[in-house]
Motif scaffolding. Sequence first.
Motif, PDB file in Angstrom:
ATOM      1  N   PHE A 183       0.792  -1.237   0.000  1.00  0.00           N
ATOM      2  CA  PHE A 183       0.000   0.000   0.000  1.00  0.00           C
ATOM      3  C   PHE A 183       0.822   1.284   0.000  1.00  0.00           C
ATOM      4  N   GLY A 184       2.087   1.195   0.376  1.00  0.00           N
ATOM      5  CA  GLY A 184       2.914   2.391   0.466  1.00  0.00           C
ATOM      6  C   GLY A 184       3.702   2.655  -0.805  1.00  0.00           C
ATOM      7  N   ASP A 185       4.623   3.621  -0.719  1.00  0.00           N
ATOM      8  CA  ASP A 185       5.477   3.904  -1.874  1.00  0.00           C
ATOM      9  C   ASP A 185       6.767   3.093  -1.761  1.00  0.00           C
ATOM     10  N   ASP A 186       7.728   3.384  -2.615  1.00  0.00           N
ATOM     11  CA  ASP A 186       8.955   2.592  -2.673  1.00  0.00           C
ATOM     12  C   ASP A 186       9.765   2.618  -1.375  1.00  0.00           C
ATOM     13  N   GLU A 187       9.662   3.696  -0.624  1.00  0.00           N
ATOM     14  CA  GLU A 187      10.447   3.838   0.609  1.00  0.00           C
ATOM     15  C   GLU A 187       9.665   3.483   1.874  1.00  0.00           C
ATOM     16  N   SER A 188       8.387   3.242   1.751  1.00  0.00           N
ATOM     17  CA  SER A 188       7.537   3.025   2.920  1.00  0.00           C
ATOM     18  C   SER A 188       8.005   1.874   3.798  1.00  0.00           C
ATOM     19  N   SER A 189       8.327   0.743   3.194  1.00  0.00           N
ATOM     20  CA  SER A 189       8.676  -0.429   4.005  1.00  0.00           C
ATOM     21  C   SER A 189       9.930  -0.170   4.836  1.00  0.00           C
ATOM     22  N   LYS A 190      10.919   0.515   4.274  1.00  0.00           N
ATOM     23  CA  LYS A 190      12.144   0.828   5.020  1.00  0.00           C
ATOM     24  C   LYS A 190      11.849   1.798   6.160  1.00  0.00           C
ATOM     25  N   PHE A 191      11.061   2.811   5.862  1.00  0.00           N
ATOM     26  CA  PHE A 191      10.715   3.800   6.879  1.00  0.00           C
ATOM     27  C   PHE A 191       9.912   3.167   8.011  1.00  0.00           C
ATOM     28  N   VAL A 192       8.913   2.374   7.666  1.00  0.00           N
ATOM     29  CA  VAL A 192       8.082   1.693   8.663  1.00  0.00           C
ATOM     30  C   VAL A 192       8.959   0.778   9.525  1.00  0.00           C
ATOM     31  N   ASN A 193       9.855   0.036   8.903  1.00  0.00           N
ATOM     32  CA  ASN A 193      10.747  -0.852   9.637  1.00  0.00           C
ATOM     33  C   ASN A 193      11.608  -0.073  10.619  1.00  0.00           C
TER      34      ASN A 193
END
Length: 138
Positions: free
Chosen positions: A109-119
């Motif tokens: 659901f997020g953008d390309d950087e979302s998973s890294k930021f969320v982590n």
Amino acid sequence: MKRRTAREKALQAIFQIDMNETTPGEAIQYVLDGKSNDDYLEKLVVGVAEQRDEIDSILKDHLEKWSIERLANVDRNIMRLAIYEMIYCEEDVPVNVAINEAIEVAKIFGDDESSKFVNSVLSKVKQSIEKSSLKDKK
């Protein structure tokens, strides 16, 4: 309903509540689109809605150079959901599972950087939870 599906639907409902100020019940019905309700989905949506102030406080404490208002709406709500699971579902959902699921949902659901930021943010929340749990045991 599988837990991953419940999390994805819960994110959509929490997003609805955040953006349109609907009630948890209305948001759940909207995302289910006529399908039967799921207990875990309801627990997540209602829980995040009820504990939102506390969850946002925790989230704010772990953001570096960001305000909660500047976060992408999707990222903010993914982290709200994960923090709820980390704190209120810890007996049923290990903290690492909550983080990993949030990362996977962010990839969808997020953008390309979302998973890294969320982590990154949720890892800091995890450290705080572990430190406070250790203090509580002493």
